[in-house]
Design an enzyme around this catalytic site. Sequence first.
Site, PDB file in Angstrom:
ATOM      1  N   ASP A   1     -57.825 -45.912  75.870  1.00 53.75           N
ATOM      2  CA  ASP A   1     -57.246 -44.707  75.297  1.00 53.75           C
ATOM      3  C   ASP A   1     -56.597 -44.851  73.992  1.00 53.75           C
ATOM      4  O   ASP A   1     -56.720 -43.865  73.240  1.00 53.75           O
ATOM      5  CB  ASP A   1     -55.959 -44.328  76.278  1.00 53.75           C
TER       6      ASP A   1
ATOM      7  N   TYR B   1     -72.365 -46.125  86.174  1.00 50.24           N
ATOM      8  CA  TYR B   1     -73.852 -45.596  86.017  1.00 50.24           C
ATOM      9  C   TYR B   1     -74.864 -46.156  86.887  1.00 50.24           C
ATOM     10  O   TYR B   1     -76.048 -45.822  87.028  1.00 50.24           O
ATOM     11  CB  TYR B   1     -74.062 -45.627  84.543  1.00 50.24           C
TER      12      TYR B   1
ATOM     13  N   ASP C   1     -69.815 -40.264  71.587  1.00 51.23           N
ATOM     14  CA  ASP C   1     -69.734 -38.738  71.075  1.00 51.23           C
ATOM     15  C   ASP C   1     -68.452 -38.748  70.179  1.00 51.23           C
ATOM     16  O   ASP C   1     -68.867 -37.728  69.415  1.00 51.23           O
ATOM     17  CB  ASP C   1     -69.418 -37.952  72.522  1.00 51.23           C
TER      18      ASP C   1
ATOM     19  N   LYS D   1     -60.129 -51.243  79.555  1.00 50.83           N
ATOM     20  CA  LYS D   1     -58.955 -50.889  80.266  1.00 50.83           C
ATOM     21  C   LYS D   1     -58.218 -51.879  81.304  1.00 50.83           C
ATOM     22  O   LYS D   1     -58.216 -51.828  82.287  1.00 50.83           O
ATOM     23  CB  LYS D   1     -59.091 -49.625  81.273  1.00 50.83           C
TER      24      LYS D   1
ATOM     25  N   ASP E   1     -70.132 -44.130  76.626  1.00 49.10           N
ATOM     26  CA  ASP E   1     -70.608 -42.705  76.405  1.00 49.10           C
ATOM     27  C   ASP E   1     -69.617 -42.106  75.794  1.00 49.10           C
ATOM     28  O   ASP E   1     -69.980 -41.197  74.831  1.00 49.10           O
ATOM     29  CB  ASP E   1     -70.672 -42.286  77.733  1.00 49.10           C
TER      30      ASP E   1
HETATM   31  C1  IPM Z   1     -76.043 -39.924  76.855  1.00 53.96           C
HETATM   32  C2  IPM Z   1     -75.893 -38.924  77.762  1.00 53.96           C
HETATM   33  C3  IPM Z   1     -76.089 -39.548  79.142  1.00 53.96           C
HETATM   34  C4  IPM Z   1     -75.294 -40.650  79.475  1.00 53.96           C
HETATM   35  C5  IPM Z   1     -76.304 -38.489  80.418  1.00 53.96           C
HETATM   36  C6  IPM Z   1     -77.455 -37.377  80.164  1.00 53.96           C
HETATM   37  C7  IPM Z   1     -76.541 -39.086  81.705  1.00 53.96           C
HETATM   38  O1  IPM Z   1     -74.726 -38.243  77.785  1.00 53.96           O
HETATM   39  O2  IPM Z   1     -77.066 -40.485  76.644  1.00 53.96           O
HETATM   40  O3  IPM Z   1     -74.841 -40.239  76.328  1.00 53.96           O
HETATM   41  O4  IPM Z   1     -74.093 -40.347  79.766  1.00 53.96           O
HETATM   42  O5  IPM Z   1     -75.521 -41.504  79.279  1.00 53.96           O
HETATM   43 MN    MN Z   2     -73.546 -39.216  76.474  1.00 51.59          MN
END
Ligand code: IPM
Ligand code: MN
Length: 361
Positions: free
Chosen positions: A217, A139, A245, A185, A241
């Site tokens: 993984d 990032y 999710d 990893k 990230d």
């Molecule tokens: C998050 C989002 C961001 C990230 C994107 C929008 C750049 O997915 O806050 O998790 O990947 O960090």
């Molecule tokens: Mn995200």
Amino acid sequence: MPRKIIAIAKGDGVGPEVVNEGIKILKVLEKYSDYSFDFVETPLGGQVLKDTGTNLPTKSFDLMKKSDAILFGAIGLPDLPLGVAETAILKIRHGLNQYVNLRPAKLYEPLRDKCPLKEEYIQNGIDITTIRENTEGLYAKIGKKDVNSAENLMRYSRTAVERLIKYGFEYAMRKGHSEVISVDKANLLECSQFWREIYQDIGQNYPSLTQKNFYVDAFCQWLIRKPYTVQTVVTENMFGDIISDEAAYLIGSLGMAASGNINPDGISMYEPIHGSAPDIAGQGIANPIGTILSVKLMLEESFQDDHFGPLIEDSIVESLGIGRTLDILPLVSSANSHFKTLNTQEMGDLILALLQKRLKV
Ligand code: IPM
Ligand code: MN
């Protein structure tokens, strides 16, 4: 208590709709506590880019730098090229040195049936905090792309890894956890080997916390296999990230998940993790709970307040037995009749009323 300046960055899509509900919570706190807030609008995102040519106007960023905390909605518009609006969030994370991305994901009992896993995989419940490195790795944006190739560089400094991992161990101690998992990893990547060495070194200072390494993984599998055993997780930026999710869906809906971009010695930014959700934007049906839980996180992490957070959380849990936004309605349609289907504002108002009841006593 001194007045707190809260920068309000509503952004795009459902951002404004959910942030408005977060502001309501802070306003009710003002009424029943010593808190007082100045809300300062700091426009940013895709629409602002279209209007002004930049996704983060200097004026907004300067106001953020003068604030005590930032409440952020979401950014991204479907008709803009990929990544063009999103870089605003990276500018803030990097620019304010918000090196921790704190992402708690807790399954509330009333939402058990919304967890996509069978009972045997939920057991005594899910309460996972991903602590994601937020300033380096892929990032850092030192990438390039032409017709024939593209590259991004994963690089980690000792400073970035040490401070993140220390924060993770301290967080686990603070929450009374018994274990800190590190996800990497290391069977392939030098960055991960470096990460693992530092994790093991720092871990020696926390003998009461069990340490466990997972390859990313295997950990993605572990998250759906034994999520009820996972407590605190420390990991690098992109792995964090992805797994946050995954964890967020285990708690019933992405709309339930909060996050904090934390600079422990500076200004932090709180946001729901769901994003701008262009498919439902403008309809007033988005779930505001991720934002309201982000406000809770703001009180805890920026204002060291352990009193009001639990009251907000209890109000949310109670609200889930009364009415719900569409995304968290029960799966079995016949059971829907027990709950009022609420829009964004109604969900916010319900939580607010239940919170007010608690604040009055
Ligand atoms: C998050 C989002 C961001 C990230 C994107 C929008 C750049 O997915 O806050 O998790 O990947 O960090
Ligand atoms: Mn995200």
